[in-house]
Design a protein around this motif. Structure first.
Motif, mmCIF file in Angstrom:
data_model
loop_
_atom_site.group_PDB
_atom_site.id
_atom_site.type_symbol
_atom_site.label_atom_id
_atom_site.label_comp_id
_atom_site.label_asym_id
_atom_site.label_seq_id
_atom_site.Cartn_x
_atom_site.Cartn_y
_atom_site.Cartn_z
ATOM 1 N N MET A 254 11.430 -0.109 -5.769
ATOM 2 C CA MET A 254 11.882 0.102 -7.139
ATOM 3 C C MET A 254 10.794 -0.261 -8.144
ATOM 4 O O MET A 254 10.672 0.365 -9.208
ATOM 5 C CB MET A 254 13.135 -0.725 -7.407
ATOM 6 C CG MET A 254 14.380 -0.223 -6.695
ATOM 7 S SD MET A 254 15.027 1.303 -7.418
ATOM 8 C CE MET A 254 15.605 0.692 -8.995
ATOM 9 N N HIS A 255 9.998 -1.271 -7.832
ATOM 10 C CA HIS A 255 9.034 -1.770 -8.804
ATOM 11 C C HIS A 255 7.593 -1.385 -8.463
ATOM 12 O O HIS A 255 6.656 -1.888 -9.081
ATOM 13 C CB HIS A 255 9.151 -3.299 -8.910
ATOM 14 C CG HIS A 255 10.481 -3.751 -9.436
ATOM 15 N ND1 HIS A 255 11.571 -3.978 -8.604
ATOM 16 C CD2 HIS A 255 10.916 -3.977 -10.700
ATOM 17 C CE1 HIS A 255 12.604 -4.364 -9.342
ATOM 18 N NE2 HIS A 255 12.242 -4.372 -10.606
ATOM 19 N N MET A 256 7.410 -0.521 -7.481
ATOM 20 C CA MET A 256 6.066 -0.041 -7.162
ATOM 21 C C MET A 256 5.577 0.918 -8.238
ATOM 22 O O MET A 256 6.348 1.718 -8.774
ATOM 23 C CB MET A 256 6.049 0.668 -5.807
ATOM 24 C CG MET A 256 6.022 -0.256 -4.616
ATOM 25 S SD MET A 256 6.003 0.684 -3.060
ATOM 26 C CE MET A 256 4.431 1.557 -3.219
ATOM 27 N N SER A 257 4.292 0.831 -8.540
ATOM 28 C CA SER A 257 3.710 1.796 -9.475
ATOM 29 C C SER A 257 3.430 3.124 -8.785
ATOM 30 O O SER A 257 3.387 4.170 -9.438
ATOM 31 C CB SER A 257 2.425 1.231 -10.075
ATOM 32 O OG SER A 257 1.488 0.943 -9.043
ATOM 33 N N ASP A 258 3.239 3.077 -7.467
ATOM 34 C CA ASP A 258 3.050 4.311 -6.698
ATOM 35 C C ASP A 258 4.400 4.910 -6.345
ATOM 36 O O ASP A 258 5.374 4.188 -6.076
ATOM 37 C CB ASP A 258 2.275 4.032 -5.407
ATOM 38 C CG ASP A 258 0.826 3.686 -5.674
ATOM 39 O OD1 ASP A 258 0.353 3.975 -6.781
ATOM 40 O OD2 ASP A 258 0.172 3.112 -4.790
ATOM 41 N N GLY A 259 4.449 6.221 -6.319
ATOM 42 C CA GLY A 259 5.679 6.904 -5.934
ATOM 43 C C GLY A 259 5.801 6.987 -4.424
ATOM 44 O O GLY A 259 4.802 7.154 -3.719
ATOM 45 N N VAL A 260 7.032 6.862 -3.933
ATOM 46 C CA VAL A 260 7.306 6.956 -2.496
ATOM 47 C C VAL A 260 8.523 7.854 -2.296
ATOM 48 O O VAL A 260 9.572 7.646 -2.924
ATOM 49 C CB VAL A 260 7.569 5.572 -1.863
ATOM 50 C CG1 VAL A 260 7.902 5.728 -0.381
ATOM 51 C CG2 VAL A 260 6.379 4.667 -2.044
ATOM 52 N N ILE A 261 8.379 8.846 -1.417
ATOM 53 C CA ILE A 261 9.490 9.737 -1.067
ATOM 54 C C ILE A 261 9.586 9.790 0.447
ATOM 55 O O ILE A 261 8.576 9.974 1.133
ATOM 56 C CB ILE A 261 9.305 11.167 -1.619
ATOM 57 C CG1 ILE A 261 8.955 11.151 -3.103
ATOM 58 C CG2 ILE A 261 10.568 11.993 -1.400
ATOM 59 C CD1 ILE A 261 8.678 12.529 -3.676
ATOM 60 N N ALA A 262 10.802 9.623 0.962
ATOM 61 C CA ALA A 262 11.053 9.753 2.402
ATOM 62 C C ALA A 262 11.875 11.009 2.638
ATOM 63 O O ALA A 262 12.944 11.184 2.037
ATOM 64 C CB ALA A 262 11.786 8.525 2.936
ATOM 65 N N PHE A 263 11.371 11.888 3.507
ATOM 66 C CA PHE A 263 12.068 13.116 3.882
ATOM 67 C C PHE A 263 12.508 13.021 5.338
ATOM 68 O O PHE A 263 11.794 12.423 6.168
ATOM 69 C CB PHE A 263 11.153 14.343 3.728
ATOM 70 C CG PHE A 263 10.741 14.644 2.310
ATOM 71 C CD1 PHE A 263 11.494 15.502 1.514
ATOM 72 C CD2 PHE A 263 9.597 14.066 1.774
ATOM 73 C CE1 PHE A 263 11.105 15.788 0.216
ATOM 74 C CE2 PHE A 263 9.202 14.343 0.477
ATOM 75 C CZ PHE A 263 9.957 15.201 -0.308
ATOM 76 N N ASN A 264 13.656 13.604 5.648
ATOM 77 C CA ASN A 264 14.043 13.701 7.055
ATOM 78 C C ASN A 264 13.352 14.887 7.696
ATOM 79 O O ASN A 264 12.575 15.607 7.045
ATOM 80 C CB ASN A 264 15.565 13.770 7.217
ATOM 81 C CG ASN A 264 16.168 15.012 6.562
ATOM 82 O OD1 ASN A 264 15.466 15.984 6.299
ATOM 83 N ND2 ASN A 264 17.458 14.973 6.284
ATOM 84 N N ILE A 265 13.635 15.104 8.970
ATOM 85 C CA ILE A 265 12.922 16.136 9.717
ATOM 86 C C ILE A 265 13.233 17.537 9.221
ATOM 87 O O ILE A 265 12.488 18.489 9.456
ATOM 88 C CB ILE A 265 13.259 16.008 11.227
ATOM 89 C CG1 ILE A 265 12.186 16.697 12.070
ATOM 90 C CG2 ILE A 265 14.637 16.564 11.518
ATOM 91 C CD1 ILE A 265 10.863 16.019 12.024
#
Length: 585
Positions: A254-265
């Motif tokens: 939540m507080h990261m400056s970098d964006g993170v996205i998790a995708f399923n298969i």
């Protein structure tokens, strides 16, 4: 419904097994009682008859002149023979016909049995009868040819058998009733704690981890409940640990400056943090698919490339999103069974870094431009002084050093200008399709003289069926010449061998430059492409190096979407490989 079914099944099985056990036991008991009683009755009858037909009775029956006399002898011995309403005597002739009997209701003929047949044959018939006969008998042959035949209808045995059967049946009914009651009681002692365990397990499955089990016993059910309680405690602790780690992880995301996205298969979003939403302008209710998202961004990547081609690698893409410059890092992750589970995308905003880098390049370019004029002036004056006649050798030596250093500084300024213009220059207009094989032939022919003067052998191993390369021909030529020049310079004179080779593999063109020179220490390989980095500064200065050649080569190769790598061992030689992606269109 599950609880009722569990109790019903256990109770039913306990009752059924108990009833079946009692039925089997009582049936066997009844069978053995009747069998032993029947055997006892038959043996008793045969013993009585054997004792009754003693020598005295046999003598009297033998002396009897006719059947009436024999009848009288038998009447006199009723007590000994046990004649009564259930046991009768018969006097038979040698054909088995009845001459006289104590049973007035008996027909003229009797059933021919094995004992009668034995008596007709002259033997005493005293064997136990088997089969379906409902009586026991005894036959004794007389000397006059007649036969004394005793028959017992086993009425006493039948009454006793009925009495035994009645007792057994009553015991069966009573045993069934008791077994049902006992089974119900036993089933309740088993199913009640099981029902409690089932209820607590359902609560645990529904998320109630504070549930307690109050079953106090020292039997297997007690051990099971204690084990279940320990399991619930371990699960509770594990869930709390996992929940704590998940909260930490979510807080970090939540507080990261970098964006993170998790995708399923399948390409659907599993998780996305606020930074990623902000960088990509994604709303909370917007449905995001991997291929659609990165196709719109122009990242030139699809989920199949990650899932099926590059599972063990991290793929990077740099994309301009509006005024922002974003770096995307793509990597796959697996589950506990080592099966591919999805894709993680990390987004790093490098807009400010790019602005600083651009300013730095502009500064270097401006400084380089400003340095070229005074360097040219210094060299002109130094060359003018060298042309003047002078007998002072020291002065000429100093002027010669000035000229060399000015030339070296000029090369450094030139390389700096090249580096500054490469990153932001648009080379698309200068790209063309050309034969890499022909270019390598030309470079080999041009530099073979320089290699020969240094005592080296330079050879190009030509490849066949190389597809054309779409690139800036002059810049690719600059890179390869730089690599070959380094191989010539850093291979000891007199015994060097330098090989240039090319090929096409996995949709990529590659060029290799290999030598058997002095090599590069392993500790220096990670920094070999840094600007101004030198392994041995004094020797590099003697060779005329500026420390920018490999940095320029790397920049040019990467601008063409390629990759450059070095493999070297100290004292054995160096191999540099360049790869370029092949345009399938």
């Amino acid at each position: 419904m599950r609880k009722f079914k569990l109790n019903f099944n256990i109770k039913f099985r306990l009752i059924a097994y108990t009833v079946l056990l009692i039925a089997i036991v009582l049936s066997l008991a009844c069978f053995f009682l009747l069998w032993n009683t029947s055997s006892f009755y038959n043996n008793k009858f045969q013993k009585e008859m054997s004792e009754a037909f003693s020598s005295d009775l046999v003598t009297k029956l033998t002396l009897a002149q006719d059947s009436n006399a024999a009848k009288q002898v038998l009447v006199d011995n009723y007590t000994i023979l046990g004649i009564n309403i259930n046991r009768s005597y018969y006097v038979l002739d040698n054909s088995g016909n009845v001459l006289s009997t104590s049973n007035p209701l008996q027909p003229k003929n009797v059933t021919s049995t094995n004992n009668i047949i034995s008596a007709i044959s002259g033997r005493v018939g005293n064997s136990n009868q088997s089969g379906t006969l409902k009586f026991v008998d005894f036959a004794y042959p007389l000397a006059n040819g007649n036969i004394v035949y005793i028959q017992d209808n086993m009425q006493d045995f039948n009454m006793l058998s009925n009495y035994i059967f009645t007792i057994v049946w009553q015991m069966f009914i009573l045993g069934i009733a008791l077994s049902i009651l006992l089974s119900i009681f036993l089933a309740r002692t088993i199913t009640k704690p099981i029902a409690k365990l089932t209820h607590k397990a359902n609560l645990l499955a529904d998320g109630d981890y504070d549930t307690k089990i109050d079953i106090r016993s020292n039997d297997e059910i007690g051990v099971l409940s204690q084990t279940f309680s320990r399991m619930a405690s371990v699960i509770t602790q594990s869930i709390q640990d996992i929940s704590g780690e998940r909260n930490k992880f979510e807080t970090m995301l939540m507080h990261m400056s970098d964006g993170v996205i998790a995708f399923n298969i399948n390409g659907s979003v599993m998780h996305i943090n606020p930074a990623a939403k902000g960088l990509l302008n994604i709303t909370d209710n917007e449905k995001t698919d991997f291929d659609d998202l990165f196709d719109q961004l122009g990242a030139e990547i699809c989920i199949a490339e990650l899932v099926y081609l590059d599972q063990e690698r991290t793929i990077t893409r740099r994309v301009d999103v509006g005024v922002a410059v974003l770096d995307f890092y793509f990597a796959t992750f697996k589950d506990e069974q080592d099966h591919l589970s999805g894709i993680i995308v990390v987004i790093h905003d490098i807009t400010e870094a790019e602005k600083i880098e651009k300013l730095r390049h502009e500064f270097v370019a401006n400084v380089s431009h400003e340095l070229r004029t005074p360097l040219t002036t210094i060299k002109s004056y130094a060359e003018t002084l060298m042309e003047q006649e002078s007998e002072d050798n020291a002065t000429k030596s100093f002027i010669n050093v000035i000229i060399k250093e000015v030339d070296r500084m000029t090369r450094i300024v030139k390389d700096l200008l090249t580096l500054s213009t490469l990153k932001f220059a648009n080379s698309e207009d200068t790209k063309e399709y050309f034969s890499l094989d022909e270019l390598l032939h030309e470079i080999t022919d041009r530099m073979v003289i320089q290699a020969t003067e240094a005592g080296h052998e330079l050879e190009y191993i030509s490849a066949t069926n190389l597809p054309p390369l779409f690139a800036d021909r002059d810049k690719i030529e600059q890179v390869i010449i730089n690599l070959v020049s380094n191989a010539i310079k850093y291979t000891p004179k007199g015994h060097g061998r330098i090989e240039i080779s090319s090929g096409f593999l996995y949709n990529k063109l590659y060029v290799k430059v290999r030598d058997n020179g002095i090599g590069i220490p392993a500790k220096d390989l990670p920094r070999i492409f840094e600007r101004f980095y030198r392994i041995e500064k004094a020797r590099a200065r003697d060779k005329g190096g500026s420390g920018l050649g490999l940095a320029i080569a790397k920049e040019i190769v990467e601008l063409h979407g390629g990759d450059i790598s070095i493999d070297s061992k100290l004292g054995e030689g160096t191999e540099v490989m360049i790869t370029f992606p092949q345009d399938v269109d």
